[in-house]
Design an enzyme around this catalytic site. Structure first.
Site, PDB file in Angstrom:
ATOM      1  N   SER A  33       0.813  -1.220   0.000  1.00 10.62           N
ATOM      2  CA  SER A  33       0.000   0.000   0.000  1.00 10.62           C
ATOM      3  C   SER A  33       0.849   1.274   0.000  1.00 10.62           C
ATOM      4  O   SER A  33       1.786   1.420   0.783  1.00 10.62           O
ATOM      5  CB  SER A  33      -0.943   0.024   1.206  1.00 10.62           C
ATOM      6  OG  SER A  33      -1.706   1.214   1.204  1.00 10.62           O
ATOM      7  N   SER A  35      -0.745   4.101   0.546  1.00  9.40           N
ATOM      8  CA  SER A  35      -1.557   5.030   1.334  1.00  9.40           C
ATOM      9  C   SER A  35      -0.750   5.747   2.415  1.00  9.40           C
ATOM     10  O   SER A  35      -0.898   6.968   2.589  1.00  9.40           O
ATOM     11  CB  SER A  35      -2.745   4.301   1.964  1.00  9.40           C
ATOM     12  OG  SER A  35      -3.721   4.004   0.999  1.00  9.40           O
ATOM     13  N   THR A  83      -8.996  -1.536   2.703  1.00  9.14           N
ATOM     14  CA  THR A  83      -8.678  -2.044   1.378  1.00  9.14           C
ATOM     15  C   THR A  83      -8.968  -3.545   1.310  1.00  9.14           C
ATOM     16  O   THR A  83      -9.548  -4.125   2.249  1.00  9.14           O
ATOM     17  CB  THR A  83      -7.216  -1.713   1.008  1.00  9.14           C
ATOM     18  OG1 THR A  83      -6.990  -2.032  -0.364  1.00  9.14           O
ATOM     19  CG2 THR A  83      -6.229  -2.477   1.886  1.00  9.14           C
ATOM     20  N   LYS A  87     -13.614  -4.581   2.398  1.00 15.46           N
ATOM     21  CA  LYS A  87     -14.551  -3.467   2.175  1.00 15.46           C
ATOM     22  C   LYS A  87     -16.006  -3.878   2.403  1.00 15.46           C
ATOM     23  O   LYS A  87     -16.773  -3.135   3.017  1.00 15.46           O
ATOM     24  CB  LYS A  87     -14.374  -2.910   0.761  1.00 15.46           C
ATOM     25  CG  LYS A  87     -13.020  -2.258   0.544  1.00 15.46           C
ATOM     26  CD  LYS A  87     -12.872  -1.716  -0.864  1.00 15.46           C
ATOM     27  CE  LYS A  87     -11.494  -1.109  -1.049  1.00 15.46           C
ATOM     28  NZ  LYS A  87     -11.337  -0.515  -2.403  1.00 15.46           N
ATOM     29  N   ASN A 116     -14.649   2.080   2.231  1.00 15.25           N
ATOM     30  CA  ASN A 116     -13.194   2.181   2.099  1.00 15.25           C
ATOM     31  C   ASN A 116     -12.596   3.239   3.029  1.00 15.25           C
ATOM     32  O   ASN A 116     -11.390   3.453   3.018  1.00 15.25           O
ATOM     33  CB  ASN A 116     -12.795   2.465   0.649  1.00 15.25           C
ATOM     34  CG  ASN A 116     -12.914   3.942   0.286  1.00 15.25           C
ATOM     35  OD1 ASN A 116     -13.810   4.628   0.752  1.00 15.25           O
ATOM     36  ND2 ASN A 116     -12.018   4.420  -0.561  1.00 15.25           N
ATOM     37  N   ASP A 133     -14.081   5.375  -3.447  1.00 13.97           N
ATOM     38  CA  ASP A 133     -13.460   4.694  -4.580  1.00 13.97           C
ATOM     39  C   ASP A 133     -14.030   5.147  -5.922  1.00 13.97           C
ATOM     40  O   ASP A 133     -13.290   5.366  -6.882  1.00 13.97           O
ATOM     41  CB  ASP A 133     -13.628   3.179  -4.451  1.00 13.97           C
ATOM     42  CG  ASP A 133     -12.635   2.566  -3.478  1.00 13.97           C
ATOM     43  OD1 ASP A 133     -11.593   3.191  -3.222  1.00 13.97           O
ATOM     44  OD2 ASP A 133     -12.896   1.457  -2.977  1.00 13.97           O
TER      45      ASP A 133
END
Length: 305
Positions: A33, A35, A83, A87, A116, A133
């Site tokens: 990830s 993120s 993720t 979800k 999410n 998303d």
């Protein structure tokens, strides 16, 4: 601590001494990830990098998920991204908590039956659930100025619902045809039925061809059996599965018949280089689709963050 296999107990023990705000991403796997890097940049630009931390949380036991979510705000978490593959599970958890007045789902999460993003509201104590998303996906497509009339969505999980919602939002009242394939046909069928209920309320676009002659254009969606797929009929092909995250896997389709002018999109991205090709996109490239006609999901991540 960048990648933790957490249980409710270890979460409490590790963070009980923290005196600043925490953010995180929950999934399995999460090692790939981007993120944390993306959100840390946001925190830095906002002048909050010394007062907050964003971490990866790898959940190995899905049965612990509810307790972990309920524990997080007590440990100082303000928000959390969700993720693959949680979800839809988080949506169900939050929906049950909402019945008790402990949480609420916004309209986007309800539309997709998937979550999410969680916000642990410190003022109300309520867990607020969202799905960004679809917005991230549509913004990415608009950036790339992709045009299409036929879209193939591969997969039938939480990500696929967001992608379909995004496609419908982009092409409302246009002549768009969406097909869904999945290894388990009934899952694809369920998503078809889910969005067909929504399409009932779409107003058609009526084009007058000549006096007393007109065309009616309205989006359509259908689930198809994988063995009946004619992949050459699609000008946008989207992989919404997690294949390629852990190993060199890709959807089982006949790549040799892909329309060479189609645009191929993968919602995942490689962990080592977020702007490079996934196994799915590499197969499309090998089949003759130009690399300029492909992109992975990093742009979607950026726009939905």
């Amino acid at each position: 601590m960048q990648n933790n296999n957490l249980t409710n107990k270890t979460l409490h023990e590790f963070y009980k001494s923290r005196d600043y705000s925490l953010f995180g991403v929950i999934g399995n796997p999460v090692s790939h990830s981007q993120s944390p890097a993306l959100h840390k940049e946001f925190l830095l630009n906002a002048g909050l990098s010394q007062k907050a931390e964003y971490i990866k949380i790898n959940i190995t036991n899905p049965a612990e998920l509810k307790n972990i979510i309920l524990t997080m705000p007590k440990m100082g978490f303000i928000g959390c991204n969700i993720t693959t593959p949680f979800k839809e599970q988080v949506f169900k958890i939050v929906a049950k908590l909402a019945l008790k007045g402990l949480a609420k789902l916004n309209s986007t999460a309800n539309r997709m039956d998937a979550v999410n993003c969680l916000f642990f509201n410190p003022e109300t104590g309520i867990i607020e659930a969202y799905n960004t998303d679809a917005a991230g996906f549509t913004a990415d497509l608009e950036d790339k100025k992709i045009t299409f009339k036929t879209a193939l969505v591969i997969g039938a999980g939480g990500a696929s619902k967001a992608i379909i919602a995004g496609l419908l939002d982009l092409n409302i009242r246009r002549d768009l045809h969406i097909s869904i394939i999945n290894r388990t046909y009934n899952k694809a069928k369920n998503i078809q039925n889910h969005f067909r209920q929504e399409l009932v309320f779409y107003k058609p676009l009526i084009r007058v061809i000549q006096p007393k002659k007109f065309e009616i254009h309205k989006p359509s969606i259908r689930a198809i059996q994988p063995e009946k797929l004619k992949i050459q009929d699609y000008d946008l092909i989207i992989n919404t599965t997690s294949l390629g995250l852990k190993t060199n896997e890709y959807p089982d389709i006949d790549y040799s018949k892909i329309n060479k002018s189609a645009f191929c999109y993968d919602v995942i991205y490689p962990s080592d280089s977020p702007h490079s090709l996934t196994p799915f996109l590499q197969k499309c490239l090998d089949a003759g689709v130009d690399q300029n006609q492909q992109c992975n999901g990093y742009g979607m991540l950026f726009h939905q963050a």
